[in-house]
Design a protein around this motif. Structure first.
Motif, short mmCIF file in Angstrom:
data_model
loop_
_atom_site.label_atom_id
_atom_site.label_comp_id
_atom_site.label_asym_id
_atom_site.label_seq_id
_atom_site.Cartn_x
_atom_site.Cartn_y
_atom_site.Cartn_z
N MET A 231 0.92 -1.26 0.11
CA MET A 231 0.09 0.03 -0.04
C MET A 231 0.89 1.11 -0.04
O MET A 231 2.08 1.33 0.67
N CYS A 232 0.28 2.19 -0.86
CA CYS A 232 1.20 3.36 -0.72
C CYS A 232 0.23 4.56 -0.34
O CYS A 232 -0.90 4.78 -0.80
N MET A 233 0.70 5.01 0.77
CA MET A 233 -0.16 6.27 1.20
C MET A 233 0.66 7.61 0.62
O MET A 233 1.59 8.12 1.12
N LEU A 234 -0.54 8.29 0.08
CA LEU A 234 -0.07 9.64 -0.22
C LEU A 234 -0.68 10.79 0.65
O LEU A 234 -1.69 10.69 1.17
N ASP A 235 0.17 11.82 0.84
CA ASP A 235 -0.34 12.96 1.61
C ASP A 235 0.08 14.29 0.97
O ASP A 235 1.43 14.30 0.91
N LYS A 236 -0.92 15.22 0.71
CA LYS A 236 -0.49 16.47 0.35
C LYS A 236 0.30 16.20 -0.86
O LYS A 236 1.27 17.04 -1.22
N GLY A 237 0.22 15.29 -2.00
CA GLY A 237 0.69 15.45 -3.07
C GLY A 237 2.21 14.68 -3.02
O GLY A 237 3.01 14.60 -4.03
N ARG A 238 2.34 14.10 -1.97
CA ARG A 238 3.74 13.27 -1.76
C ARG A 238 3.55 11.90 -1.35
O ARG A 238 2.55 11.42 -0.72
N VAL A 239 4.60 11.04 -1.37
CA VAL A 239 4.46 9.75 -0.96
C VAL A 239 5.00 9.75 0.57
O VAL A 239 5.90 10.06 0.92
N MET A 240 3.77 9.30 1.14
CA MET A 240 4.28 9.36 2.88
C MET A 240 5.11 8.06 3.01
O MET A 240 5.87 7.98 3.81
N THR A 241 4.34 6.87 2.92
CA THR A 241 4.86 5.74 3.23
C THR A 241 4.47 4.44 2.04
O THR A 241 3.38 4.65 1.69
N ILE A 242 5.51 3.81 1.83
CA ILE A 242 5.03 2.49 0.89
C ILE A 242 5.36 1.42 1.78
O ILE A 242 6.49 1.05 2.02
N GLU A 243 4.51 0.52 2.14
CA GLU A 243 4.88 -0.54 2.90
C GLU A 243 3.86 -1.75 2.56
O GLU A 243 2.91 -1.67 1.46
N THR A 244 4.12 -3.03 3.36
CA THR A 244 3.30 -4.31 2.97
C THR A 244 1.90 -3.94 3.76
O THR A 244 1.77 -3.16 4.84
N ARG A 245 0.84 -4.72 3.17
CA ARG A 245 -0.27 -4.68 3.90
C ARG A 245 -0.26 -4.98 5.29
O ARG A 245 -0.84 -4.40 6.15
N GLU A 246 0.63 -6.10 5.61
CA GLU A 246 0.81 -6.25 7.10
C GLU A 246 1.55 -5.12 7.89
O GLU A 246 1.06 -4.91 9.26
N TRP A 247 2.21 -4.32 7.44
CA TRP A 247 2.70 -3.22 8.14
C TRP A 247 1.72 -2.19 8.30
O TRP A 247 1.65 -1.87 9.49
N PHE A 248 0.84 -2.07 7.22
CA PHE A 248 -0.30 -1.27 7.67
C PHE A 248 -1.17 -1.73 8.66
O PHE A 248 -1.78 -0.87 9.47
N ALA A 249 -1.47 -3.16 8.49
CA ALA A 249 -2.37 -3.46 9.32
C ALA A 249 -1.73 -3.51 10.93
O ALA A 249 -2.70 -3.13 11.90
N ASN A 250 -0.63 -3.62 10.92
CA ASN A 250 0.18 -3.33 12.39
C ASN A 250 0.03 -2.05 12.96
O ASN A 250 -0.22 -1.81 14.05
N VAL A 251 0.13 -1.20 12.24
CA VAL A 251 -0.06 0.42 12.38
C VAL A 251 -1.35 0.58 12.93
O VAL A 251 -1.87 1.17 14.03
N ARG A 252 -2.42 0.20 12.00
CA ARG A 252 -3.85 0.23 12.46
C ARG A 252 -4.03 -0.39 13.69
O ARG A 252 -4.85 0.23 14.55
N ASP A 253 -3.69 -1.61 13.99
CA ASP A 253 -4.30 -2.09 15.21
C ASP A 253 -3.10 -1.64 16.31
O ASP A 253 -3.58 -2.26 17.55
N SER A 254 -2.25 -1.02 16.16
CA SER A 254 -1.28 -0.78 17.22
C SER A 254 -2.13 0.22 18.43
O SER A 254 -2.69 0.91 18.14
N THR A 255 -1.75 -0.22 19.67
CA THR A 255 -2.41 0.59 20.72
C THR A 255 -0.93 1.46 21.15
O THR A 255 -1.56 1.97 22.37
N ASP A 256 -0.11 1.31 20.74
CA ASP A 256 1.22 2.24 21.35
C ASP A 256 1.13 3.87 21.03
O ASP A 256 0.28 4.04 20.26
#
Ligand code: ATP
Ligand code: MG
Length: 308
Positions: A231-256
């Motif tokens: 997945m590639c996250m764009l933010d304001k016309g720039r690439v913010m992060t390109i990572e695997t689905r698992e990476w993004f799922a970890n961020v989504r589910d993180s409680t840290d």
């Protein structure tokens, strides 16, 4: 957060081989401006052969514009758009059409001709771009209809199809010339959740069965997490992060407690009403905001400034 959820530097650690066979799409420093307003501000993105890459981000962040630069319907002012190893920026129309024959595009509406049956719609690119005889075209049309589950509906006109059937039909047409890359802009927009899930399954199946590379622009996070390899996250016309689905799922589910960018991604993925995105929204103009309103994002705005 686990180790595999830590950000990596994509370009230095993750490139198996630096060639067009590995990466049929490579965006390098792509800048797109409309009337002097910078909408894409140096996009770098390599898409691997056979993968499904999601492009996501808030309204107006430049997802559709990125996609349109990849298919050659918009020309960036700076940078390179390498398709199958060839830079298409500034390419002559004939050469561009040679590249376009190798890609398929599913437009939001399906982009079918209403005066033609489904079969005729799917046959059209084959008639225009190949020397195949009518009976071979007929067989190929049947195969495409079967692939998308519409074999019995080939003689219908688009106007009598449901939204989901129209999407399938659009997909059958996008598949007509056996593309190596499929582009989808919001494939599940306007569909009910079940039909949307069916389209997701179809995208996964096509990617597995045909081995095509898929680039999918979507707002629908359930859908994104179902079909993505990366997945590639764009933010304001720039690439913010390109990572695997698992990476993004970890961020989504993180409680840290997360650092700013990851906290922002987490809020976006969860659709939470509170977080750094909301703080940014309150401290800057709506039009600059990741969760910006469509009506605002259509208005002229100043060149994008990084907030970081
Ligand atoms: N042809 C155009 N002329 C002028 N501005 C444009 C044009 N196309 C897009 N824009 C502007 O570029 C920005 C990015 O638009 P884009 O359609 O790529 O966003 P998006 O991320 O696809 O948004 P959405 O999620 O709402 O579809 C927006 O501010 C939009 O108004
Ligand atoms: Mg869009």
């Amino acid at each position: 957060m686990s180790d595999d959820a830590k950000p990596t530097n994509e370009s230095s650690t993750d490139a198996p081989a630096d060639n067009a066979e590995t990466y049929p799409i490579r965006l390098k420093g792509m800048v797109k401006r409309f009337n002097g307003v910078t909408v894409l501000d140096g996009i770098n993105l390599d898409i691997r052969k056979g993968e499904t890459m999601i492009i996501m981000g808030g309204s107006g962040c430049g997802k559709s514009t990125t996609l349109r630069c990849m298919i050659g319907s918009l020309v960036p002012e700076e940078g390179r758009v390498e398709m199958f190893g060839e830079n298409i920026v500034g390419m002559a129309e004939d050469d561009l059409n040679r590249i376009r024959k190798r890609i398929g595009i599913l437009f939001q509406s399906g982009a079918l001709f209403n005066s033609m049956t489904l079969r005729e719609n799917i046959a059209l690119p084959l008639e225009e771009h190949t020397d195949l005889t009518p009976d071979v075209i007929d067989i190929m049309v049947t195969i495409k209809l079967e692939l998308v589950g519409l074999r019995e509906h080939g003689n219908k006109y688009p106007s009598v199809l449901s939204g989901g059937q129209k999407k399938r039909a659009g997909l059958a047409r996008a598949l007509a010339l056996d593309p190596e890359i499929l582009f989808y802009d919001e494939p599940s927009a306007g569909l009910d959740p079940v039909t949307s899930a069916e389209i997701d399954q179809l995208i996964i199946e096509l990617s597995k069965r045909l081995g095509v590379t898929s680039v999918v622009v979507t707002h629908e996070m359930d859908s994104a997490f179902t079909i993505a390899d990366r997945m590639c996250m764009l933010d304001k016309g720039r690439v913010m992060t390109i990572e695997t689905r698992e990476w993004f799922a970890n961020v989504r589910d993180s409680t840290d407690e997360l650092e700013h960018d990851q906290a922002l991604i987490r809020q976006f993925l969860r659709g939470s009403p509170e977080g750094p995105l909301t703080d940014r929204k309150l401290s800057s103009g709506y039009a600059e905001d990741l969760l910006g309103d469509d009506r605002v994002s259509m208005a002229p705005r100043p060149a994008i400034q990084s907030s970081r």
